[in-house]
Design an enzyme around this catalytic site. Structure first.
Site, PDB file in Angstrom:
ATOM      1  N   LYS A  81       0.851  -1.196   0.000  1.00 26.59           N
ATOM      2  CA  LYS A  81       0.000   0.000   0.000  1.00 26.59           C
ATOM      3  C   LYS A  81       0.886   1.246   0.000  1.00 26.59           C
ATOM      4  O   LYS A  81       1.902   1.277   0.719  1.00 26.59           O
ATOM      5  CB  LYS A  81      -0.882  -0.026   1.252  1.00 26.59           C
ATOM      6  CG  LYS A  81      -1.934   1.086   1.327  1.00 26.59           C
ATOM      7  CD  LYS A  81      -2.778   0.930   2.596  1.00 26.59           C
ATOM      8  CE  LYS A  81      -3.885   1.964   2.692  1.00 26.59           C
ATOM      9  NZ  LYS A  81      -4.727   1.795   3.908  1.00 26.59           N
ATOM     10  N   SER A 156      -9.663   1.803   2.905  1.00 28.67           N
ATOM     11  CA  SER A 156      -8.818   2.549   2.011  1.00 28.67           C
ATOM     12  C   SER A 156      -7.778   1.732   1.248  1.00 28.67           C
ATOM     13  O   SER A 156      -7.232   2.213   0.258  1.00 28.67           O
ATOM     14  CB  SER A 156      -8.095   3.637   2.802  1.00 28.67           C
ATOM     15  OG  SER A 156      -7.235   3.059   3.768  1.00 28.67           O
ATOM     16  N   SER A 180      -9.801  -0.516   7.092  1.00 29.16           N
ATOM     17  CA  SER A 180      -9.208  -0.419   5.750  1.00 29.16           C
ATOM     18  C   SER A 180      -8.511  -1.657   5.229  1.00 29.16           C
ATOM     19  O   SER A 180      -8.115  -1.679   4.068  1.00 29.16           O
ATOM     20  CB  SER A 180      -8.223   0.750   5.697  1.00 29.16           C
ATOM     21  OG  SER A 180      -8.936   1.939   5.526  1.00 29.16           O
TER      22      SER A 180
HETATM   23  N1  GLN Z   1     -12.935   4.217   6.311  1.00 33.51           N
HETATM   24  C1  GLN Z   1     -12.392   4.676   7.542  1.00 33.51           C
HETATM   25  C2  GLN Z   1     -11.975   6.119   7.416  1.00 33.51           C
HETATM   26  O1  GLN Z   1     -12.271   6.684   6.436  1.00 33.51           O
HETATM   27  C3  GLN Z   1     -11.217   3.811   7.927  1.00 33.51           C
HETATM   28  C4  GLN Z   1     -10.014   4.084   7.121  1.00 33.51           C
HETATM   29  C5  GLN Z   1      -8.846   3.240   7.498  1.00 33.51           C
HETATM   30  O2  GLN Z   1      -8.980   2.227   8.173  1.00 33.51           O
HETATM   31  N2  GLN Z   1      -7.681   3.712   7.114  1.00 33.51           N
HETATM   32  O3  GLN Z   1     -11.366   6.684   8.269  1.00 33.51           O
END
Ligand code: GLN
Length: 494
Positions: A81, A156, A180
């Site tokens: 990532k 994400s 994410s």
């Molecule tokens: N979707 C969640 C957010 O927008 C979690 C994102 C993540 O785990 N990096 O913060």
């Protein structure tokens, strides 16, 4: 080997390379060809490091020829990532702000992959600074779900999930702050593990919300996820929050049955808003656990309803502090039109950050501002304690908690982009585990009538990854079918 090397599991590939059945170079070339073929439609990768990958692969082959012992991931391609540092390669966090920022060092998890003789293929797309649930917040375009190109891969870590689902890499790393890793794993039909907070070093992971962030693997099988986890986990003096726990074993035996395992179903996870098709799939997954001998029991996690609001105070507050370093002076992008220092900050941050990142910075700055601190941040910390206590109470009665990873299957592009709160609700079942700091994973548990993958989430108490992976492994074996998108059912060969 005559088999298509992109169909083999990481465990199988490492064995093939160690035994000289296949060269690391052949393994990497097969995956690069697959990327060439599939990634123009899917767009999982932001940066492909094909040349570096081939020379790493040749070095592994050379090591073998010398008769040296090869590492646990010998010749296994891994996608990373793009918020995790790989020395000499751009780390953009899918933000204009970091376009052109070349990492000066390897993240600890990346250094450990390299030391295990894995081969790094490149950097994968994400929501900007890991803020989002669909990868649509990337400044560099969207990643498509390999199962249906009109749908999101989740987020994400959408690029990492899509890369594994489309067989462009047998393994990938992601980060999970509020879901994410697990949510995109569910949307793409792969396994995704969020380890216990502190179990995998955060050194070299670009910080979003430091008290929640955790690095973890994506894989096609539970066994592969366990192997990757064993390589990246373990204490690291470079991360002050790193747990003093040894890495878990590389192979976790799959129990023949689940007799004596107590599984809790949280009442609060089977509520309105849960898609009926998802609910049916989870109930059927629970039947499978039961048929393996597990005892099933309803449990309560009564503060679940406060998890989203708690998270959306704590995560943006930490983000607003962490992202203050992107000032146009030290990293990446700078607006050259600025005439004063004030303008350097204003213009650089104004043009460098996308709308969701700005929204989080504003939310967090507001929550931390004097006069509001107690009402928001301090209160959210108290709610966080209650959420952690819910889990502690539940784990006094059960060994594991089972439920949906996400309330729906993968949604269409654009479906939630106009409504941030609808997007935030995608994480209602994943956020509590981050707030409590325990371990959780998503394992594929079937398809919708429309052919989209669904994930079963399993949650265990802190440092219980072995148990989590053992139960997930038994579940996977009982279901005995994984699916690759657009192809007939079948497990990656072990
Ligand atoms: N979707 C969640 C957010 O927008 C979690 C994102 C993540 O785990 N990096 O913060």
């Amino acid at each position: 080997m005559s088999e298509d090397l992109t169909r083999l599991s990481a465990v199988r590939l490492a064995r093939a390379v160690r035994d000289g059945e296949a060269s690391a170079e052949d393994v990497v070339r097969a995956h690069l060809r697959r990327i060439e073929d599939k990634d123009p439609q899917i767009k999982a990768f932001l940066t492909l490091t094909a040349d570096a990958a081939l020379s790493q692969a040749r070095a592994v082959d050379e090591k073998r020829r010398r008769g040296a012992t090869l590492g646990a991931l010998a010749g296994v391609p891994v996608a990373i990532k793009d918020n995790i540092q790989v020395a000499g390669v751009e780390t953009t966090c899918a933000s204009r702000m970091l376009k052109g920022h070349v990492a000066a060092y390897d993240a600890t998890c990346v250094a450990r992959l390299k030391a295990a003789d894995a081969v790094l293929l490149g950097k994968t797309n994400l929501d900007e600074f890991a803020m989002g649930s669909s990868t649509e917040n990337s400044a560099f375009g969207r990643t498509a779900n390999p199962w249906d190109l009109s749908r999101v891969p989740g987020g994400s870590s959408g690029g990492s999930a899509a890369a594994v689902a489309a067989r462009m890499a047998p393994l990938a790393l992601g980060s999970d702050t509020g879901g994410s890793i697990r949510q995109p794993a569910a949307f793409c039909g792969v396994v995704g593990l969020k380890p216990t907070y502190g179990r995998v070093s955060r050194y070299g992971l670009v910080a979003f919300a430091s008290s929640l962030d955790q690095v973890g693997p994506f894989a096609g099988t539970v066994e592969d996820a366990a192997l990757a986890f064993s390589v990246v986990a373990g204490h690291d003096p470079m991360d002050a929050t790193s747990a003093r726990r040894p890495a878990p074993p590389a192979r976790i035996p799959v129990p023949a049955d689940l007799k004596g395992v107590r599984v809790g179903l949280p009442r609060e996870y089977f509520v309105e808003g849960l898609d009926p098709e998802v609910e049916r799939a989870i109930r059927s997954a629970v039947e499978t656990l039961k048929s393996l001998g597990a005892t099933i029991k309803e449990v309560g996690l009564p503060h679940t309803k406060h998890a989203i609001s708690t998270y959306y105070i704590i995560a943006p507050s930490e983000a607003s502090a962490n992202l203050a370093r992107f000032d146009g002076v030290r990293y990446g992008f700078v607006d050259r039109g600025a005439k004063t220092l004030e303008e350097v900050y204003e213009f650089t941050r104004g043009a460098g950050f996308g709308p969701e990142v700005k929204r989080r910075i504003m939310l967090g700055t507001y929550a931390l501002s004097s006069g509001y601190y107690d009402a928001y941040y301090a209160k959210a910390q108290r709610a966080r304690t209650l959420i952690a206590r819910d889990f502690r109470d539940a784990f006094a009665e059960v060994d594991l908690i089972a439920g949906p990873t996400a309330p729906t299957a993968a949604f269409r592009f654009g479906e939630k982009t106009d409504d941030p709160v609808a997007m935030y609700l995608s994480d209602v079942f994943t956020i509590p585990s981050n707030l409590a700091g325990n371990a959780s994973l998503s394992v594929p548990c079937g398809l919708t009538a429309g052919g989209l993958p669904l994930g079963l989430q399993l949650i265990a108490d802190a440092f219980q990854e072995e148990r989590l992976l053992a139960v997930a492994g038994a579940f996977e074996a009982a279901r005995a079918c994984l699916f690759w998108p657009g192809e007939s059912p079948g497990n990656p060969s072990k």
